[in-house]
Design a protein around this motif. Structure first.
Motif, PDB file in Angstrom:
ATOM      1  N   UNK A 312      -7.960  -2.899   1.415  1.00  0.00           N
ATOM      2  CA  UNK A 312      -8.165  -0.940   1.803  1.00  0.00           C
ATOM      3  C   UNK A 312      -6.027  -1.070   1.043  1.00  0.00           C
ATOM      4  N   UNK A 313      -6.358  -0.096   0.466  1.00  0.00           N
ATOM      5  CA  UNK A 313      -5.005   0.174   0.404  1.00  0.00           C
ATOM      6  C   UNK A 313      -4.191   1.978   0.719  1.00  0.00           C
ATOM      7  N   UNK A 314      -2.931   1.895   0.910  1.00  0.00           N
ATOM      8  CA  UNK A 314      -2.370   3.561   1.058  1.00  0.00           C
ATOM      9  C   UNK A 314      -1.848   3.802  -0.181  1.00  0.00           C
ATOM     10  N   UNK A 315      -2.402   4.228  -1.303  1.00  0.00           N
ATOM     11  CA  UNK A 315      -1.018   4.615  -2.730  1.00  0.00           C
ATOM     12  C   UNK A 315      -0.297   6.213  -2.317  1.00  0.00           C
ATOM     13  N   UNK A 316       1.161   5.331  -2.256  1.00  0.00           N
ATOM     14  CA  UNK A 316       1.564   6.783  -2.402  1.00  0.00           C
ATOM     15  C   UNK A 316       2.732   6.870  -3.808  1.00  0.00           C
ATOM     16  N   UNK A 317       3.495   8.101  -4.005  1.00  0.00           N
ATOM     17  CA  UNK A 317       3.669   7.889  -5.050  1.00  0.00           C
ATOM     18  C   UNK A 317       5.035   7.339  -5.009  1.00  0.00           C
ATOM     19  N   UNK A 319       5.316   4.186  -3.203  1.00  0.00           N
ATOM     20  CA  UNK A 319       4.777   2.901  -3.549  1.00  0.00           C
ATOM     21  C   UNK A 319       2.996   2.857  -2.299  1.00  0.00           C
ATOM     22  N   UNK A 320       2.614   1.057  -2.769  1.00  0.00           N
ATOM     23  CA  UNK A 320       1.658   0.947  -1.895  1.00  0.00           C
ATOM     24  C   UNK A 320       1.516   0.188  -0.960  1.00  0.00           C
ATOM     25  N   UNK A 321       0.151   0.007   0.090  1.00  0.00           N
ATOM     26  CA  UNK A 321       0.588  -0.586   0.864  1.00  0.00           C
ATOM     27  C   UNK A 321      -0.928  -1.689   1.458  1.00  0.00           C
ATOM     28  N   UNK A 322      -0.191  -2.618   0.867  1.00  0.00           N
ATOM     29  CA  UNK A 322      -2.170  -3.463   1.328  1.00  0.00           C
ATOM     30  C   UNK A 322      -2.354  -3.544   2.323  1.00  0.00           C
ATOM     31  N   UNK A 342      -3.355  -6.636   8.963  1.00  0.00           N
ATOM     32  CA  UNK A 342      -2.445  -6.674   7.561  1.00  0.00           C
ATOM     33  C   UNK A 342      -2.048  -5.925   7.168  1.00  0.00           C
ATOM     34  N   UNK A 343      -0.894  -5.787   7.254  1.00  0.00           N
ATOM     35  CA  UNK A 343      -0.337  -4.524   6.374  1.00  0.00           C
ATOM     36  C   UNK A 343       0.805  -4.597   5.145  1.00  0.00           C
ATOM     37  N   UNK A 344       0.571  -5.052   4.112  1.00  0.00           N
ATOM     38  CA  UNK A 344       1.945  -5.804   3.322  1.00  0.00           C
ATOM     39  C   UNK A 344       2.648  -4.147   2.520  1.00  0.00           C
ATOM     40  N   UNK A 345       3.362  -4.284   2.053  1.00  0.00           N
ATOM     41  CA  UNK A 345       3.951  -3.334   0.564  1.00  0.00           C
ATOM     42  C   UNK A 345       3.820  -4.282   0.005  1.00  0.00           C
ATOM     43  N   UNK A 346       3.733  -3.180  -1.112  1.00  0.00           N
ATOM     44  CA  UNK A 346       3.408  -3.491  -2.582  1.00  0.00           C
ATOM     45  C   UNK A 346       3.806  -2.799  -3.797  1.00  0.00           C
ATOM     46  N   UNK A 347       4.082  -4.399  -5.359  1.00  0.00           N
ATOM     47  CA  UNK A 347       5.533  -4.539  -5.328  1.00  0.00           C
ATOM     48  C   UNK A 347       4.183  -3.100  -6.727  1.00  0.00           C
TER      49      UNK A 347
END
Length: 389
Positions: A312-317, A319-322, A342-347
């Motif tokens: 899953x991801x959490x999209x924000x204006x 950045x995204x979190x994986x 596990x939660x990971x920031x995405x580029x």
């Protein structure tokens, strides 16, 4: 004189009482769109607790569902019968038929097609079921809205039969003219009401269907069917289908595979609308996207052990979190944060050429690492990993 007054008052009282006991009748139409495409339109009619629906589905070909039934006083289903057919071949061209009855504390659902039939039973009352098809599922809110609680903040609970089990179904009054309605499988629809409590519009963005609905006047449904059959004969329609796909790679002895369903843009604004900001997104369509590992991976030094996970991801204006979730085999709207591992920031990057279909990639990066990424519409999100701690 007093006798006349008494009987006159009694007659007035009886007239008022009779009027109060007359069942409310709500009838109209509902049309759903997915981006620029009209996916279904149809009529609904609620007369007291008796109801009828006629739905014209338009993807990929025209088919019609007709059903009628009776609710209990709380909006749960007492009886229902209906069928689906291909109008281009005539009303006798049955695709499937179904009945629902509630008796002896059990809901019985029978479905029939030209080649098979089944009867299933569930020890609950229900408001929704997948057994009658997706378009019936999303037209029921036009009827169920009238059984919503009157007080803001209150909820009505029932069941939704999906994947042969009963899931919790809820109607919640969130505002004087707004409801939340749905289940974990459907997702939660927002229902906008008019001042009389009738349905005005449906916002299904973020649900399993990602559609929008608008209510209108009762239609000449035979004309709607004829017009769509005629259009189908002259112009083929593209099916609104989420394409199943997978991507895999072996990096430094680690086998990585991602299975997902690929939604398309179809002329819609994706991020911020179809995929709302700051909310959990299945990062695909239909069933949850899954990743399989035969050995651990490491994201920013954090271990993702061998096994299968949903993504899953959490999209924000900004950045995204994986998110990797330990419940691998679930429907995409059934995310349970208790199982997030596990939660990971995405580029993030903006694409020069928009991607019509959601696309995952796994590529090698460096001596013992790689990158998992997905692209859709104008955005690409990436997360790097290593195969060693």
């Amino acid at each position: 004189m007093r006798i006349k007054i008494f009987f006159g008052g009694l007659l007035l009282h009886l007239c008022i009482l009779a009027s109060a006991q007359q069942p409310h009748r709500f009838k109209g139409s509902l049309t759903y769109t997915l981006g620029p495409d009209t996916t279904a339109t149809g009529n609904f009619d609620l007369n007291g607790n008796e109801f009828a629906l006629t739905i014209v589905s338009m993807s990929p070909g025209v088919n019609v569902s007709k059903l009628k039934g009776i609710f209990f006083s709380d909006g749960q289903l007492m009886r229902l019968q209906g069928f689906n057919y291909d109008p281009a071949k005539g009303q006798d061209s049955l695709i499937y038929a179904y009945t629902l009855t509630y008796a002896r504390d059990t809901t019985f659902i029978e479905t029939k097609s030209p080649t098979r039939s089944s009867i299933r039973k569930y020890p609950v009352k229900i408001m929704e079921t997948n057994a009658f098809g997706g378009d019936v599922l999303v037209f029921m809110p036009a009827l169920l809205a009238h059984f919503a609680p009157k007080k803001i903040g209150d909820s009505v609970l029932s069941s939704h039969i999906a994947f042969n089990s009963a899931r919790k179904f809820m109607i919640k009054k969130t505002d004087s003219q707004k409801l939340q309605l749905g289940s974990a499988v459907m997702g939660m629809f927002t229902i906008l009401l008019d001042k009389n409590g009738g349905i005005q519009a449906v916002d299904g963005i973020g649900t399993s269907f990602n559609i929008k609905g608008k209510a209108g006047a009762y239609l000449n449904i035979d004309s709607v069917i004829a017009a769509n059959v005629n259009h189908q004969r002259q112009h083929s329609r593209l099916a609104i289908i989420n394409k199943l796909d997978s991507v895999k790679a072996t990096i430094n002895g680690v086998d990585i595979k991602i299975e997902y369903s690929r939604p398309s843009v179809r002329g819609r604004v994706i991020f911020g609308e179809v995929v709302p900001w700051n909310r959990i997104w299945r990062t695909g369509a239909d069933a949850a996207t899954k990743i399989y590992l035969n050995k651990p991976l490491y994201f920013s030094g954090k271990e993702l052990p061998t096994g299968a996970y949903s993504i899953f991801t959490i999209p924000t204006p900004t950045g995204f979190t994986l998110i990797f979730n330990k419940q691998a085999n679930i429907w995409g709207t059934e995310h349970n944060a208790d199982y997030d591992f596990l939660k990971i920031p995405m580029q993030m990057q903006t694409l020069n050429r928009p991607a019509e279909l959601l696309t995952f990639e796994i590529v090698t990066a460096g001596a013992n690492g790689g990158v998992i990424s997905f692209s859709w519409d104008k955005l690409k999100a990436s997360a790097g990993f290593t195969t060693q701690a």
